[in-house]
Design an enzyme around this catalytic site. Sequence first.
Site, PDB file in Angstrom:
ATOM      1  N   SER A 125       0.847  -1.185   0.000  1.00  0.00           N
ATOM      2  CA  SER A 125       0.000   0.000   0.000  1.00  0.00           C
ATOM      3  C   SER A 125       0.891   1.247   0.000  1.00  0.00           C
ATOM      4  CB  SER A 125      -0.965  -0.027   1.180  1.00  0.00           C
ATOM      5  OG  SER A 125      -1.984   0.926   1.017  1.00  0.00           O
ATOM      6  N   HIS A 172      -7.621  -5.203  -1.638  1.00  0.00           N
ATOM      7  CA  HIS A 172      -6.394  -4.445  -1.397  1.00  0.00           C
ATOM      8  C   HIS A 172      -5.317  -5.259  -0.688  1.00  0.00           C
ATOM      9  CE1 HIS A 172      -3.768  -1.089  -1.055  1.00  0.00           C
ATOM     10  NE2 HIS A 172      -3.898  -0.954   0.237  1.00  0.00           N
ATOM     11  N   ASP A 203      -8.921  -4.903  -6.209  1.00  0.00           N
ATOM     12  CA  ASP A 203      -8.533  -3.823  -5.293  1.00  0.00           C
ATOM     13  C   ASP A 203      -9.400  -2.593  -5.526  1.00  0.00           C
ATOM     14  OD1 ASP A 203      -7.227  -1.946  -3.691  1.00  0.00           O
ATOM     15  OD2 ASP A 203      -5.250  -2.772  -4.129  1.00  0.00           O
TER      16      ASP A 203
END
Length: 727
Positions: free
Chosen positions: A595, A702, A670
Site C-alpha cells: 500500500s 487491497h 482492489d
Amino acid sequence: MKKFLILFLLTGMVATAQRNLTIQEATYGQYQAFAPKSLVAQQWRPESNTITYLSSNYAALMSRSKESNWTESTLVTKDELLTKLQERFSDESFMMSIFPYTYQWSDKNTISFTVPGKSGNYLILFNVESKAISNTIKIDSTGEQEKLSPDNKYAASLNGNNIVITDAAGKNITVTNDADAGIVNGSDYTHRQEFGIDRGMWWSPNSDKLLFYRKDETMVGNYPLTDFSARTASENDIKYPMAGLKSEEVTLVVYDVKSGNKTTLKTEGPKEQFLTTVTWSPDGKYVFVGVLNREQNDLKLNKYDAATGNFIKTLFEETAPTYVEPLHPLTFVPGENDEFLYRTEKDGYEQLYLYNTDGKLLEKLGYKDIVVTEFLGFDSKAKNAFYMGTANNGLDRQLYKVSLKSGKTTQLTTESGTHNVIINSDATLGLDSFSNITTPNDVSIINLKNGKVEKELIIAEDPYKGTVELPKMELVTITAADGKTPLNGRIIYPANFDATKKYPVMIYVYGGPHAQLVTNSWLGGASLFDYYMAQHGYVVFTLDNRGSDARGRDFEHVIHRQLGQNEMADQMKGVDFLKSKTFVDQDKIGVYGWSFGGFMTTSLMTTHPETFKVGVAGGPVIDWKFYEIMYGERYMDMPQENPDGYAKASLIDKAKNLQGRLLMIHGAQDNVVVQQHSMEFIQACIEAGKQVDYFLYPTHEHNVRGKDRFHLNQKIADYFDTYLKKE
C-alpha cells in the site's frame, strides 16, 4: 557415547530441537499457535468489580471478581445459550461454534450478542443471572451493520442501500426506499471510512430517533473491476471518487420512529464537504457535526436542532495551513448536557479539550508531548478522565488520569512498554495487559488511585521457548534527515548471527500516516514474517520515518503536498545506519512494503537505484492522481492545485530509472489502490525497456487474506532468495 547422552539428559541439555518457523506460522502464528497467553474478549461487568472473558476453549463466559479474590468461575456457557435459544426458537438452527466473541454488556446482568440462524441473524439479550433470554430481535438474512437501540427495543440494519428498523415483535419499518443504488443510506462506508467513520447510523439516547448518513454518489464516476470467475468475465462497477474529480454529496437525516418523519440537517455549504464527528446531545435534542471543507483545512463544529434540522450555531472553528483531521465524536461528560471533550492536534499533539456547548474552552487537558491514543472513560463523579497515551518518543503506551477542573495529569502506569488498559464503571480498577520487548504478556488488576498492581492474573511465558528459536531483535534510534528528530527503528539479526560475516538486508517499510511499525512491545511490533526472513539469513530492518504515527502533528505533517520526499530522506538515513555495520552486505539491500509501503518501495527503487537491488511492492500507489479524494487530497491537495507535488511523487516517469529486480503484486479486485496504478507503471517500464516482474491475485482486494496469504509470503521470500540472497 552412552554416558555422554545420559549426562545431557540428566542436566536437561537435551530437549526438543528448536527449529525455524514454517511459512504458515510466519503468516498467522503470532495470533494463533504462538500468541502469548492472555484473556480473550475481556470486559468489565457494569457497576461491579468483576471482569469477564472467554474460557480457553472459547466455550464459556468466565468471571473473576475482587470480592472472590479474583478466583475464576463460569458465568454462562455456550451450551446454556444454545439450549435457551432452541427452547425459544424450536424451528431454527443456530451457528454457534464458540461463545459469542462480540458479546457486550447492556446492563449489570445482561449481555447482548448477535447469533446467525438459518433464516436470519438474531440480536439476543441474555440475563446471566436468571439464565434467561430477555429479548430478541430477528434481522433478515440480508441485513447488515445492525445497530441496537439504547432501550434494546429496536434494531436498525441495512438491506442493500436502504435502512430497515425491526422491533422485538419482528415488525419491519422501512426507513428509506431508494431504488437508485447510487443513493446509499446508513452505510459506514461514507467518505470512504476516513475521518474515523466506523458507522453510518446513530440511535438517539432516548431511542426515539435514528440519525443516518445519506450518501449521493450518482455523480461520482464508475470504476470497473473485472470478475474473472465466470465463464465470460464480467464487470463490477464501483464508485471511485478520484483526486481532483467529482466527489460524493452527503447529508445527515433524522428519522422519527413514531411519526415516520424524516428531517435533513441543514448542513449548508458546498455539497462536497465532509460531515464528521457526528454526536447526539445527551438529551437527544441536538446533533453536533464537524463540517469539514473539501480542502480539509477548515473545520466548523456545528450544532443542529434534531427536530427541525435547523442550524443553531458554530461552536468553534479549527483551521490549519496543512490539514485538519477530525477522527473522533464528542464525548459528553456524564451528568452534564452542556460539557464535552473534544480531541484535536491543533496545538501540536492529539489531546483532550473540555468545552461547553456554547463553544467556550473550559480547560486544556493535554500533557507534555503525549498523544492520546484511546479515551477510556470517567470516574464515578466525572471529576477525572482516563486515557491511554504515548511515551518514550512514541514507543510506549501508558495510562493517564487528568482532572477536568485543573488539567492536572498523573501517569498511572510506569513500566516502560505497551500497556493496554480497560477500566471499570467507577474507574477504581483497571485491567492492564502489558508487554515490552522482553515481556510476552502480563495481565493484572491495577488500582486506579495509585496505579499499583492489586492482583497478577497472567504472567505469560515465552511461547517460542523450546520450539522455535527467534533471532535477536533490538530497537535503535536514528536521527532523521532534518538533523534533529530522533526516529525509532528495529533491527532483527540473522539466525546464528556472526558479526564477521556479511548478510543481505530486507527493509520492511510503510512510512505513511496512521501507521507505526516499531513499538516497545512483544516482538517489537514486527510480524513473524520478519523473523522468518531473519531465520533465513537476512538482516531485517524497519524505520518509522517522519510522516508516520504517534509522534504529533509536525512529525506527520512534514509530508503535506510532497508525499514520499521526506519519508525517503529518512529511510536513506536508515540505510546509512545499516551501511555503517560491518556485517551488512552493501551490495545486497532490498525493500518490501504494501500500500503506502508499496509506494515507498517503488519510490526507493526508482529514486535510489544504486542502493536497492531488489524490491517487492504490494498494492502500490504509483500516481496520487489515481487515488481517492478523502485520503489523497488531505495530504496532496487537488492535482490542479499542486501539479509540482503530484509530478514529483508520481513514479510513472521514474520507471526509466529502475535498475534492480522489482516484483509488483496487486489484487485484481482492489477497490482502494485500483489496479490502474500498477498497470501504468508496467506500461512505463515496457516503454523504457525496463524489465519488471508482476503477479496478480485475481480474487483479492487491497490485501491478500486467508490461506492465500501463505502463497503471498512464500512468493516474497522466494523472490528475495532468488534475486538478493543467492546472487
